[in-house]
Write a protein that holds these residues in place. Sequence first.
Motif, PDB file in Angstrom:
ATOM      1  N   LEU A 137       2.166 -12.564  13.586  1.00  0.00           N
ATOM      2  CA  LEU A 137       1.103 -11.716  14.110  1.00  0.00           C
ATOM      3  C   LEU A 137      -0.235 -12.252  13.629  1.00  0.00           C
ATOM      4  O   LEU A 137      -0.457 -12.418  12.428  1.00  0.00           O
ATOM      5  CB  LEU A 137       1.289 -10.273  13.651  1.00  0.00           C
ATOM      6  N   LEU A 138      -1.140 -12.502  14.557  1.00  0.00           N
ATOM      7  CA  LEU A 138      -2.463 -13.027  14.224  1.00  0.00           C
ATOM      8  C   LEU A 138      -3.530 -11.945  14.236  1.00  0.00           C
ATOM      9  O   LEU A 138      -4.704 -12.240  14.001  1.00  0.00           O
ATOM     10  CB  LEU A 138      -2.844 -14.133  15.216  1.00  0.00           C
ATOM     11  N   SER A 139      -3.128 -10.729  14.506  1.00  0.00           N
ATOM     12  CA  SER A 139      -4.075  -9.621  14.578  1.00  0.00           C
ATOM     13  C   SER A 139      -3.409  -8.351  14.068  1.00  0.00           C
ATOM     14  O   SER A 139      -2.198  -8.165  14.235  1.00  0.00           O
ATOM     15  CB  SER A 139      -4.540  -9.417  16.030  1.00  0.00           C
ATOM     16  N   GLU A 140      -4.205  -7.478  13.467  1.00  0.00           N
ATOM     17  CA  GLU A 140      -3.667  -6.192  13.029  1.00  0.00           C
ATOM     18  C   GLU A 140      -3.312  -5.295  14.201  1.00  0.00           C
ATOM     19  O   GLU A 140      -2.553  -4.330  14.049  1.00  0.00           O
ATOM     20  CB  GLU A 140      -4.685  -5.483  12.126  1.00  0.00           C
ATOM     21  N   ASP A 141      -3.837  -5.611  15.379  1.00  0.00           N
ATOM     22  CA  ASP A 141      -3.578  -4.793  16.569  1.00  0.00           C
ATOM     23  C   ASP A 141      -2.401  -5.318  17.389  1.00  0.00           C
ATOM     24  O   ASP A 141      -1.989  -4.672  18.353  1.00  0.00           O
ATOM     25  CB  ASP A 141      -4.825  -4.737  17.455  1.00  0.00           C
ATOM     26  N   ALA A 142      -1.880  -6.487  17.051  1.00  0.00           N
ATOM     27  CA  ALA A 142      -0.709  -7.025  17.754  1.00  0.00           C
ATOM     28  C   ALA A 142       0.551  -6.324  17.248  1.00  0.00           C
ATOM     29  O   ALA A 142       0.636  -5.930  16.082  1.00  0.00           O
ATOM     30  CB  ALA A 142      -0.605  -8.521  17.550  1.00  0.00           C
ATOM     31  N   THR A 143       1.534  -6.191  18.134  1.00  0.00           N
ATOM     32  CA  THR A 143       2.740  -5.429  17.815  1.00  0.00           C
ATOM     33  C   THR A 143       3.986  -6.192  18.252  1.00  0.00           C
ATOM     34  O   THR A 143       3.994  -6.814  19.312  1.00  0.00           O
ATOM     35  CB  THR A 143       2.731  -4.060  18.535  1.00  0.00           C
ATOM     36  N   VAL A 144       5.022  -6.093  17.426  1.00  0.00           N
ATOM     37  CA  VAL A 144       6.329  -6.633  17.795  1.00  0.00           C
ATOM     38  C   VAL A 144       7.394  -5.581  17.527  1.00  0.00           C
ATOM     39  O   VAL A 144       7.392  -4.947  16.470  1.00  0.00           O
ATOM     40  CB  VAL A 144       6.671  -7.915  16.997  1.00  0.00           C
ATOM     41  N   ASN A 145       8.268  -5.383  18.484  1.00  0.00           N
ATOM     42  CA  ASN A 145       9.468  -4.556  18.308  1.00  0.00           C
ATOM     43  C   ASN A 145      10.665  -5.473  18.470  1.00  0.00           C
ATOM     44  O   ASN A 145      10.884  -6.029  19.544  1.00  0.00           O
ATOM     45  CB  ASN A 145       9.522  -3.426  19.340  1.00  0.00           C
ATOM     46  N   THR A 146      11.429  -5.658  17.407  1.00  0.00           N
ATOM     47  CA  THR A 146      12.545  -6.600  17.454  1.00  0.00           C
ATOM     48  C   THR A 146      13.833  -5.907  17.026  1.00  0.00           C
ATOM     49  O   THR A 146      13.854  -5.136  16.067  1.00  0.00           O
ATOM     50  CB  THR A 146      12.267  -7.839  16.581  1.00  0.00           C
ATOM     51  N   LYS A 147      14.896  -6.195  17.774  1.00  0.00           N
ATOM     52  CA  LYS A 147      16.169  -5.509  17.544  1.00  0.00           C
ATOM     53  C   LYS A 147      17.333  -6.438  17.858  1.00  0.00           C
ATOM     54  O   LYS A 147      17.941  -6.356  18.921  1.00  0.00           O
ATOM     55  CB  LYS A 147      16.246  -4.242  18.410  1.00  0.00           C
ATOM     56  N   PRO A 148      17.676  -7.337  16.947  1.00  0.00           N
ATOM     57  CA  PRO A 148      18.888  -8.153  17.141  1.00  0.00           C
ATOM     58  C   PRO A 148      20.134  -7.319  16.868  1.00  0.00           C
ATOM     59  O   PRO A 148      20.155  -6.513  15.935  1.00  0.00           O
ATOM     60  CB  PRO A 148      18.723  -9.271  16.112  1.00  0.00           C
ATOM     61  N   GLN A 149      21.173  -7.498  17.693  1.00  0.00           N
ATOM     62  CA  GLN A 149      22.367  -6.654  17.575  1.00  0.00           C
ATOM     63  C   GLN A 149      23.642  -7.482  17.699  1.00  0.00           C
ATOM     64  O   GLN A 149      23.711  -8.400  18.509  1.00  0.00           O
ATOM     65  CB  GLN A 149      22.379  -5.586  18.677  1.00  0.00           C
ATOM     66  N   LEU A 150      24.619  -7.128  16.909  1.00  0.00           N
ATOM     67  CA  LEU A 150      25.964  -7.691  16.996  1.00  0.00           C
ATOM     68  C   LEU A 150      26.969  -6.568  17.177  1.00  0.00           C
ATOM     69  O   LEU A 150      26.914  -5.552  16.475  1.00  0.00           O
ATOM     70  CB  LEU A 150      26.324  -8.461  15.719  1.00  0.00           C
ATOM     71  N   GLU A 151      27.881  -6.752  18.115  1.00  0.00           N
ATOM     72  CA  GLU A 151      28.986  -5.805  18.289  1.00  0.00           C
ATOM     73  C   GLU A 151      30.278  -6.616  18.315  1.00  0.00           C
ATOM     74  O   GLU A 151      30.565  -7.308  19.297  1.00  0.00           O
ATOM     75  CB  GLU A 151      28.818  -4.998  19.566  1.00  0.00           C
ATOM     76  N   ILE A 152      31.038  -6.554  17.230  1.00  0.00           N
ATOM     77  CA  ILE A 152      32.176  -7.454  17.036  1.00  0.00           C
ATOM     78  C   ILE A 152      33.474  -6.655  16.989  1.00  0.00           C
ATOM     79  O   ILE A 152      33.629  -5.743  16.166  1.00  0.00           O
ATOM     80  CB  ILE A 152      32.018  -8.256  15.724  1.00  0.00           C
ATOM     81  N   TRP A 153      34.400  -7.028  17.876  1.00  0.00           N
ATOM     82  CA  TRP A 153      35.706  -6.377  17.933  1.00  0.00           C
ATOM     83  C   TRP A 153      36.834  -7.324  17.519  1.00  0.00           C
ATOM     84  O   TRP A 153      37.997  -6.931  17.492  1.00  0.00           O
ATOM     85  CB  TRP A 153      35.971  -5.837  19.341  1.00  0.00           C
ATOM     86  N   ALA A 154      36.494  -8.558  17.192  1.00  0.00           N
ATOM     87  CA  ALA A 154      37.478  -9.539  16.717  1.00  0.00           C
ATOM     88  C   ALA A 154      37.260  -9.769  15.222  1.00  0.00           C
ATOM     89  O   ALA A 154      36.175  -9.515  14.693  1.00  0.00           O
ATOM     90  CB  ALA A 154      37.327 -10.846  17.488  1.00  0.00           C
ATOM     91  N   ASP A 155      38.292 -10.265  14.517  1.00  0.00           N
ATOM     92  CA  ASP A 155      38.175 -10.394  13.066  1.00  0.00           C
ATOM     93  C   ASP A 155      38.046 -11.826  12.572  1.00  0.00           C
ATOM     94  O   ASP A 155      37.697 -12.061  11.416  1.00  0.00           O
ATOM     95  CB  ASP A 155      39.354  -9.705  12.362  1.00  0.00           C
ATOM     96  N   ASP A 156      38.298 -12.833  13.409  1.00  0.00           N
ATOM     97  CA  ASP A 156      38.220 -14.218  12.982  1.00  0.00           C
ATOM     98  C   ASP A 156      37.041 -14.888  13.690  1.00  0.00           C
ATOM     99  O   ASP A 156      37.202 -15.651  14.649  1.00  0.00           O
ATOM    100  CB  ASP A 156      39.535 -14.946  13.298  1.00  0.00           C
ATOM    101  N   VAL A 157      35.832 -14.585  13.229  1.00  0.00           N
ATOM    102  CA  VAL A 157      34.622 -15.050  13.898  1.00  0.00           C
ATOM    103  C   VAL A 157      33.584 -15.478  12.864  1.00  0.00           C
ATOM    104  O   VAL A 157      33.666 -15.110  11.687  1.00  0.00           O
ATOM    105  CB  VAL A 157      34.012 -13.953  14.802  1.00  0.00           C
ATOM    106  N   LYS A 158      32.603 -16.243  13.320  1.00  0.00           N
ATOM    107  CA  LYS A 158      31.429 -16.564  12.521  1.00  0.00           C
ATOM    108  C   LYS A 158      30.206 -16.112  13.303  1.00  0.00           C
ATOM    109  O   LYS A 158      29.883 -16.693  14.345  1.00  0.00           O
ATOM    110  CB  LYS A 158      31.348 -18.063  12.239  1.00  0.00           C
ATOM    111  N   CYS A 159      29.556 -15.066  12.835  1.00  0.00           N
ATOM    112  CA  CYS A 159      28.423 -14.496  13.552  1.00  0.00           C
ATOM    113  C   CYS A 159      27.298 -14.177  12.567  1.00  0.00           C
ATOM    114  O   CYS A 159      27.560 -13.746  11.440  1.00  0.00           O
ATOM    115  CB  CYS A 159      28.815 -13.216  14.291  1.00  0.00           C
TER     116      CYS A 159
END
Length: 422
Positions: free
Chosen positions: A336-358
Amino acid sequence: MSTLTKQDAFSSLIDAAPSTFAAARSAAKEAYASQGLPAVKAEEYKFTNISKKLEQSLIDFAVAQPVSITAEQVKAALYEGFEGDVLVFSNGQYLPELSSKIEGIEVSLLSAKTDLPLGSIANPAKDPFAALNQASFQDGVFISVPKKTQVEKPILLLSFDQANAGQVIQPRVWIEAGDFAEVTFIDQTVSLGDAVYFVNEVVEVKGGINSQIRYYRLQNEGKSALEVSTIETDIQKDARFTSVNISLSGDMVRNNLNLNLRGSNSEGNMYGIYLLNGKSHVDNHTNVDHTIPHAESNELYKGILADQSRGVFNGKIFVRQDAQKTNAFQQNNNILLSEDATVNTKPQLEIWADDVKCSHGCTVGQLDEEALFYLQARGIDKTQAKGLLLHAFAGEVLEKIETESFRDYCDALIQARLGSKF
């Protein structure tokens, strides 16, 4: 309930739609009627109230008809160093007479492919704007790369947008690459006016076994334009799809990118950079669906925001129960280069398997003051020092572009914006 329920002006577009793809249009019309435009509290559009923007900005909701484009305009619009073939569009409509005749590649109007399973990849029931496009688009383009065809030079999808205030542009593209085929697309728009118009684009991509598809997109619409772009892919066994999206301009922009990994050893790569100033608003909404074992996805989006601009990142990774041995990585970083700039960030993982690398993560911060001081101590003025640091930050995404001439062009645009060019 949609904000446009009392007088949904988009219904006039649907009612005036062509008769081609009647079954697909009917299904989309029902999907749109059941969803309506996103309401203020709709979770998927929580930070991007584009329905309100459309209600305030559009006047007649009429279809923007193609405008006259000359061969000289096409030539002038090509970036320096471009070598490849060009498919030309005016207000979303394909212009065969100005486009390259690409040897070994089939390119035609969608209306000539009435047996095409339109909407089988970009399901209109999943998003109201995808439904609106399918129900009311005028015509589109069909691009097919045959089996084992290696397209060495990129195919430029060059769009000229010149709509009147309140008009709607709805590009529709179907891309398919056969087994063992390889192709690169560059999607670029030239805005010829500053009116408030709405672009609602849908691109369906089908990658065959062991195919490689690269899709690079430079989003640089007029500053008053409103845009929703939906790119959805089906990627088969041993295939690879790579997307790089660069967003530089527009009033309010929503990018929907959905990867469906349908075969083992398939790979999906999603990269993006959004460089925003003024009151620009860009929302990158991504979705990766792992349904089969032994598949991989990589995702990196970066944002640089100044003034009163706003960035949104919502990335979802689904790993289904049968998708063992999945590798999935996701990262979103912002400065952010300004106090008035805004970011909304929401990374999500939904994992139903057990042998994964995420893994997933996000950062929001400012420039490194120590690095800035270091550069200034070596005689570089503050403005150039900031530009150099920001350019290095963006470079991690730019390097994912394999077409050197296009990478250099995007790099020059970003350097000019950042002031890092000596």
